[in-house]
Design an enzyme around this catalytic site. Structure first.
Site, PDB file in Angstrom:
ATOM      1  N   CYS A  31       0.843  -1.205   0.000  1.00  0.00           N
ATOM      2  CA  CYS A  31       0.000   0.000   0.000  1.00  0.00           C
ATOM      3  C   CYS A  31       0.879   1.256   0.000  1.00  0.00           C
ATOM      4  O   CYS A  31       2.094   1.167   0.060  1.00  0.00           O
ATOM      5  CB  CYS A  31      -0.906   0.035   1.227  1.00  0.00           C
ATOM      6  SG  CYS A  31      -1.712  -1.532   1.589  1.00  0.00           S
TER       7      CYS A  31
HETATM    8  N1  GLN Z   1      -0.930  -6.621   4.166  1.00  0.00           N
HETATM    9  C1  GLN Z   1      -1.803  -5.499   4.318  1.00  0.00           C
HETATM   10  C2  GLN Z   1      -3.188  -5.759   3.766  1.00  0.00           C
HETATM   11  O1  GLN Z   1      -3.410  -6.638   2.982  1.00  0.00           O
HETATM   12  C3  GLN Z   1      -1.195  -4.249   3.719  1.00  0.00           C
HETATM   13  C4  GLN Z   1      -1.046  -4.389   2.269  1.00  0.00           C
HETATM   14  C5  GLN Z   1      -0.025  -3.547   1.647  1.00  0.00           C
HETATM   15  O2  GLN Z   1       0.789  -2.810   2.219  1.00  0.00           O
HETATM   16  N2  GLN Z   1      -0.013  -3.743   0.389  1.00  0.00           N
HETATM   17  O3  GLN Z   1      -4.084  -5.065   4.139  1.00  0.00           O
END
Ligand code: GLN
Length: 262
Positions: free
Chosen positions: A2
């Site tokens: 994210c």
């Molecule tokens: N692993 C977390 C989620 O799926 C954050 C994802 C990310 O940073 N891409 O919400």
């Protein structure tokens, strides 16, 4: 991975921070520049929390499970909403984790807003022992069955137990990195007066100007002033200044809290 962003400073429309910058969160949702191999786009949801006015009011939060580029109603709200303190995030769900509104950051409690950019390796078995230290009620009321929601519950528990915010985020990064080596743990926390953010195996930048501070996963424009945060460090940002400390040093200040009831 994210992308996330926090800003403290003179009031500006949310759109100026999220939508209109050349490489802002809107562009990062379909063409991020620094994903470090963790996914391609950030289309699994987004959210923003902002503090209305100057008083002690809790933040207002908006979060959904659709791409930022597809929400015209939000674009209208963002153009008309000014704030001097905000935290926003766009989500690329880790494989196996649900795409639902409540998995989108920011997570919130009282004045706090929180986001996680990264992944906990070996989820969920790697962190079962750490999760077991939380009150059962906290586990039963996680926002979503995701690594990010558990990390928030861990940070929130430390805050509620009286830890300083920098100790809480550094302590969670240190303990999760030990239990789940290789995890990417860029955490972002604010109470509307200061920003606490970690760089742990992912990109993080800061920019200060007189009276303001911005912390984000990547620069949102090509103007000068963006400073990369060194790997393994925690930044504490307040309007006009940023302090940088090693996460291991900040975590050492923390006291372990072990509560199994609640
Ligand atoms: N692993 C977390 C989620 O799926 C954050 C994802 C990310 O940073 N891409 O919400």
């Amino acid at each position: 991975m994210c992308r996330h962003l926090a800003y403290l400073g003179p009031a500006r429309p949310l759109a100026d921070l999220m939508l209109t910058p050349e490489y802002g969160l809107l562009r990062q949702s379909y063409a991020p520049r620094d994903m470090r191999g963790g996914g391609t786009i950030n289309a699994d949801g987004f959210g923003v929390g902002w503090y209305p006015g100057a008083g002690p009011a809790a933040p207002v939060r908006y979060r959904v499970d659709r791409p930022l580029w597809s929400d015209q109603s939000f674009a209208d709200i963002a153009a008309a909403t000014e704030t001097g303190a905000m935290l926003a995030a766009i989500r690329s769900a880790t494989v196996g984790m649900p795409v639902v509104d409540t998995a989108s950051a920011p997570f919130t409690d009282g004045r706090w807003l929180f986001s996680h950019n990264g992944v906990v390796t070996g989820w969920p078995s790697s962190v079962v022992a750490l999760a077991a230290e939380l009150p059962v009620t906290d586990l039963m009321t996680l926002d979503a069955p995701t690594d990010s929601a558990l990390l928030w519950a861990m940070v929130r528990h430390r805050l509620r137990s009286g830890e300083e915010p920098e100790e809480a985020v550094a302590g969670v990064v240190a303990s999760v990195a030990k239990a789940a080596p290789g995890s990417k743990l860029n955490l972002l926390l604010t109470d509307g007066t200061a920003i606490y953010a970690t760089a742990w195996r992912h990109s993080l930048v800061t920019r200060t100007a007189p009276g303001s501070v911005t912390v984000g996963s990547e620069p949102f424009d090509d103007e000068s002033g963006w400073t990369p945060v060194p790997e393994g460090h925690l930044v504490i940002g307040r309007p006009g200044c940023v302090d940088t400390v090693p996460i291991t040093a900040a975590a050492k200040l923390a006291h372990p809290h072990r509560h199994n009831t609640g």
